[in-house]
Motif scaffolding. Sequence first.
Motif, PDB file in Angstrom:
ATOM      1  N   ARG A   5       0.839  -1.209   0.000  1.00 46.22           N
ATOM      2  CA  ARG A   5       0.000   0.000   0.000  1.00 46.22           C
ATOM      3  C   ARG A   5       0.871   1.254   0.000  1.00 46.22           C
ATOM      4  O   ARG A   5       0.558   2.256  -0.659  1.00 46.22           O
ATOM      5  N   ASP A   6       1.977   1.191   0.760  1.00 51.72           N
ATOM      6  CA  ASP A   6       2.894   2.346   0.788  1.00 51.72           C
ATOM      7  C   ASP A   6       3.525   2.560  -0.577  1.00 51.72           C
ATOM      8  O   ASP A   6       3.695   3.703  -1.023  1.00 51.72           O
ATOM      9  N   VAL A   7       3.889   1.450  -1.244  1.00 55.68           N
ATOM     10  CA  VAL A   7       4.473   1.557  -2.585  1.00 55.68           C
ATOM     11  C   VAL A   7       3.463   2.141  -3.558  1.00 55.68           C
ATOM     12  O   VAL A   7       3.779   3.023  -4.368  1.00 55.68           O
ATOM     13  N   ALA A   8       2.211   1.659  -3.467  1.00 58.40           N
ATOM     14  CA  ALA A   8       1.162   2.155  -4.366  1.00 58.40           C
ATOM     15  C   ALA A   8       0.933   3.658  -4.165  1.00 58.40           C
ATOM     16  O   ALA A   8       0.782   4.419  -5.136  1.00 58.40           O
ATOM     17  N   LYS A   9       0.923   4.088  -2.902  1.00 60.04           N
ATOM     18  CA  LYS A   9       0.688   5.504  -2.608  1.00 60.04           C
ATOM     19  C   LYS A   9       1.816   6.369  -3.153  1.00 60.04           C
ATOM     20  O   LYS A   9       1.566   7.422  -3.765  1.00 60.04           O
ATOM     21  N   ARG A  10       3.066   5.918  -2.981  1.00 55.74           N
ATOM     22  CA  ARG A  10       4.207   6.714  -3.445  1.00 55.74           C
ATOM     23  C   ARG A  10       4.255   6.775  -4.969  1.00 55.74           C
ATOM     24  O   ARG A  10       4.577   7.810  -5.563  1.00 55.74           O
ATOM     25  N   ALA A  11       3.919   5.629  -5.610  1.00 56.68           N
ATOM     26  CA  ALA A  11       3.972   5.582  -7.074  1.00 56.68           C
ATOM     27  C   ALA A  11       2.737   6.194  -7.710  1.00 56.68           C
ATOM     28  O   ALA A  11       2.728   6.454  -8.926  1.00 56.68           O
ATOM     29  N   GLY A  12       1.693   6.427  -6.914  1.00 49.62           N
ATOM     30  CA  GLY A  12       0.470   7.005  -7.459  1.00 49.62           C
ATOM     31  C   GLY A  12      -0.301   6.030  -8.331  1.00 49.62           C
ATOM     32  O   GLY A  12      -0.908   6.440  -9.333  1.00 49.62           O
TER      33      GLY A  12
END
Length: 345
Positions: A5-12
């Motif tokens: 989820r953190d990766v998804a948020k950072r990558a948009g």
Amino acid sequence: MVGMRDVAKRAGVSLSTVSLVVNDTGYVSADMRAKIEDAMRALNYIPNELARNLYHDRTNTIGVIVPTISHPFFATLMAALQCEFASRGLRTLLCSTADASTGEAEYVDMLRRHMMDGIVMAAHTEHAEDYWTSIGRPVVAFDRRLGAGIPSVGSDHEQGGRLIAERLIAGGIRHVVTVGGPRKQFEGSGNGITFPTVRYHLTLERLVERRGIRWDYVDAGVVADLDSHARTARAILDRFPDVDAVVGSDLVASYVVQEALRRGIRVPGDLQIVAYDGTYMADAAGLPLSCIRQDTATLARRVAQLMEQAVAGSASRGGGDVESPVQEVEDTIVPVEFVPGKTTR
């Protein structure tokens, strides 16, 4: 702890898109993949390999069961197998039945529970064929037969026996002693033989007997009992004062060379010695051993190929837990070669 989820948020991007990249399960454009990988690096995100393996029903781990890694042949084979599996992105989990008496059962249980992708079985087993064929998961046999539908890889031991017989007969022998495991392994030595290795003994005995040459067989005990090899070397020269040829594993042959030289017996003038396996031990006996060399690199490569095929077939059947018709498979037989040394004429 950083998650997808953190990766998804950072990558948009969406969580599902990150999952596709992490699990490599679907199409993601090159630009999107680069964006996600940049986010993973920036966050020092490490994918949960256990979760990913569960998703794919793969562990990328192959269990290898051998009698012992103390014996030069199995040490050499194990090194070759580990290299072959590593080149295919697979890890090797070793079990020596000499060191872990319950290892075979534990490994089979792990395979059934999908904690490994497959097993290479290269040790003695007391189980009947239906035990191995009922597992329903990838198993490859090395130098033994486990049952219908289970592929087996081994050396051409009949060829090995012929090559030894030809060499020794040409050298004028009159009495040869061969050394191996318990003779009971020879029972049922027709097409249903469990341990193909014994065929080099049977072939050698048959060919020298045709020439009227005396032969004797000495049981050196199980392969893991390495101390018995030195005792066997001494016992042969005590028991058979007229012996003029000895054939056994690299380890046995090395001990025979050392014992013969200690007693003032000329090698190969008085006593010819042939080793079977052709490992590093063949050059460590005091004299370079004449030997039958098994092609461990080719053997390991073929085992790895068959395991890859079996694992892929299991995955296509949803993990291999469904019943499927048992089909006969052809054994892979790898040629051996005779390597002249200084212990035969």
